[in-house]
Design an enzyme around this catalytic site. Sequence first.
Site, PDB file in Angstrom:
ATOM      1  N   GLY A 143      -1.080  -1.139  -8.716  1.00 13.98           N
ATOM      2  CA  GLY A 143      -2.478  -0.987  -9.145  1.00 13.98           C
ATOM      3  C   GLY A 143      -3.125  -2.305  -9.494  1.00 13.98           C
ATOM      4  O   GLY A 143      -3.872  -2.404 -10.468  1.00 13.98           O
ATOM      5  N   ASP A 179       5.748   1.186   0.943  1.00 14.05           N
ATOM      6  CA  ASP A 179       5.248   1.363  -0.420  1.00 14.05           C
ATOM      7  C   ASP A 179       5.240   2.868  -0.741  1.00 14.05           C
ATOM      8  O   ASP A 179       4.842   3.685   0.105  1.00 14.05           O
ATOM      9  CB  ASP A 179       3.823   0.788  -0.458  1.00 14.05           C
ATOM     10  CG  ASP A 179       3.203   0.760  -1.832  1.00 14.05           C
ATOM     11  OD1 ASP A 179       3.952   0.658  -2.819  1.00 14.05           O
ATOM     12  OD2 ASP A 179       1.953   0.815  -1.916  1.00 14.05           O
TER      13      ASP A 179
END
Length: 279
Positions: free
Chosen positions: A206, A81
Amino acid sequence: MLVSFKEILKDAYEKGYGVGAFNCLSLENAIGAIQAAEELRSPIILQLAEVQFPYSPIELMAPIFLDLAKKATVPVCVHLDHGQSFETCAKAIKLGFNSVMIDSSSLPLEENIALTREVVHTAKSFGVDVEAELGMVGTIGVDADSTADVYTNVEESARFIEETGIDALAIAIGNMHGKYVATPRLNIDRLKEIKQRNQLPLVLHGGSGTSIEDFKSCIHNGICKINVATAIQLGVTEKVKAYVQEPSANYIDMKYRIVEASKEVVAWHMDLFESNGHA
Ligand code: 13P
């Protein structure tokens, strides 16, 4: 079983659900996440971000993720990531990650395209898939709260996808990393426009703290991968805080509590993302 990013996202894209990509910072987080996936019969993405390497070194986490993935009875992808450079992506590929994210979204468009292309070129030669980002997903408390001028541009998204050859695109629609002070309102209209203009799985970063309504709108309008990190950390912290008050509290039991809390948070999101029953 270890399954490619592309294959996992293709199923989600065709069937209209979201695959949870969970940032696991410890052995306990990763075991709990896999237990949730197996119980709910859901595909899952285990991931680690470059900013997390100082406390969860990628060299140590890679074998844990890969062993869990290979032994799991559901499809698991092991993903880097927010790789911040070509070198970090290359390192993850060498360690066996089967997909990587190159995040050069803070660079001007031309440079973002050029670096992403370079990573795609190398990754593809090793059979590894690539995610990249366009627009800016900031971090609460670090970047300005207003994301009004950093939403992903629709026309640029088409050019970016075409010129880079990526497998998934992370977009900015008002989402931010970290613990939201107030529940955000995502720009679902922009998501719909991006989806309409392109035929590629889209990614929401998020995820923690997003409203149920926005999560549902996202997965029904082209978001196929949703990243969740903070919610796991909050869930585990809460559980550990309560547990250490118990007079019989001990380290081994605490480890089990961490696995349990990780599993609960992951399962809650999987249910919401409608990925359960797809493995
Ligand atoms: P949250 O910590 O807000 O869940 O974000 C996770 C994420 O997007 C990791 O890339």
